[in-house]
Motif scaffolding. Structure first.
Motif, short mmCIF file in Angstrom:
data_model
loop_
_atom_site.label_atom_id
_atom_site.label_comp_id
_atom_site.label_asym_id
_atom_site.label_seq_id
_atom_site.Cartn_x
_atom_site.Cartn_y
_atom_site.Cartn_z
N TYR A 97 33.99 -20.24 -7.21
CA TYR A 97 33.37 -19.38 -8.24
C TYR A 97 33.97 -19.67 -9.61
N LEU A 104 31.31 -15.56 -14.58
CA LEU A 104 32.00 -14.94 -13.45
C LEU A 104 32.70 -13.70 -13.97
N ASN A 134 32.77 -23.06 -11.01
CA ASN A 134 31.36 -23.07 -11.43
C ASN A 134 31.10 -22.23 -12.67
N ALA A 135 32.08 -21.45 -13.11
CA ALA A 135 31.88 -20.54 -14.25
C ALA A 135 32.15 -21.24 -15.57
N GLU A 170 22.62 -10.45 -18.73
CA GLU A 170 21.33 -10.78 -18.13
C GLU A 170 20.20 -10.66 -19.14
N LYS A 202 23.40 -16.29 -16.44
CA LYS A 202 23.59 -16.13 -15.00
C LYS A 202 24.92 -15.43 -14.77
N VAL A 203 24.92 -14.40 -13.93
CA VAL A 203 26.13 -13.59 -13.74
C VAL A 203 26.44 -13.43 -12.25
N ILE A 204 27.69 -13.70 -11.90
CA ILE A 204 28.20 -13.40 -10.56
C ILE A 204 29.36 -12.43 -10.73
N VAL A 215 27.11 -6.65 -17.43
CA VAL A 215 26.15 -7.43 -16.66
C VAL A 215 24.75 -7.32 -17.27
N GLU A 224 36.95 -18.30 -3.83
CA GLU A 224 37.11 -17.81 -5.20
C GLU A 224 37.29 -18.95 -6.18
N ASN A 257 26.97 -19.95 -16.97
CA ASN A 257 27.36 -19.26 -15.75
C ASN A 257 28.56 -18.36 -16.04
N ARG A 313 32.48 -10.45 -8.90
CA ARG A 313 33.38 -10.39 -7.75
C ARG A 313 34.16 -9.08 -7.89
#
Length: 194
Positions: free
Chosen positions: A71, A4, A74-75, A28, A33-35, A24, A68, A2, A37
């Motif tokens: 996030y 961030l 979870n990273a 990918e 997995k990319v989030i 990104v 935040e 994951n 912000r």
């Protein structure tokens, strides 16, 4: 893993945004997995308030900070993409660090006075642009200073292992071919790390 990505540039047509897109896509393409912000798009409030401190001490982070922090929690990997302004972080990103990487969440002091690094196990990447030629930053010690304040002063302080810190200088002055080569370097580095 994951990822961030914390992105801090107000211009969606900026070269920093091209770096964001390249990062990104490279992640990918590797199945990561990319989030993202985007702090300006989020209109993140960078001002650390007295009420924030009160909330931290009571164990109740304000809602925007808690979001935040979730996030961050979870990273596995946290990537910062931002321009160097006045030899430092843009205010919105500095405020993000001030508010989100808070005492009790990112670090704490033990009874013996040592620092407990509460984000240990995470990895970090920083990608910076600046207008000054890289040779000047290197010769004056600015590149090393930025590594110390960001890699050590932020990431290592809270237990995040710095994997890479890329600097791209003279960005406003160079031509499109030079910027394309910079993006190629970003893609290659990200692809090699994961």
């Amino acid at each position: 893993m994951n990822h961030l990505v914390l992105y801090a540039h107000p211009n969606p047509a900026s070269f920093n945004h091209a770096i964001l897109e390249t990062t990104v896509k490279a992640l990918e393409a590797k199945g990561e997995k990319v989030i993202v912000r985007d702090l300006y798009t989020l209109n993140f409030d960078p001002v650390l308030k007295g009420s924030d401190f009160e909330a931290f001490h009571s164990g109740q982070s304000p809602a925007d900070i808690k979001t935040e922090q979730d996030y961050v929690s979870n990273a596995d990997v946290i990537t910062l993409i931002f321009p160097i302004w006045w030899t430092g972080l843009p205010a919105i990103l500095k405020g993000y660090i001030d508010r989100v990487f808070a005492y009790g969440f990112a670090y704490a002091y033990s009874e013996d006075g040592n620092i407990n690094k509460l984000l240990t196990g995470k990895k970090g990447i920083i990608i910076n642009t600046h207008g000054t030629p890289t040779e000047i930053y290197d010769a004056t010690g600015m590149t090393d200073a930025l590594r110390k304040t960001s890699d050590a002063g932020i990431f290592e302080f809270v237990g995040i292992e710095p994997l890479e810190h890329l600097f791209f200088g003279s960005v406003p002055q160079v031509d499109d071919n030079a910027r394309k080569e910079m993006l190629t370097q970003v893609e290659a580095k990200i692809s090699s790390l994961f």
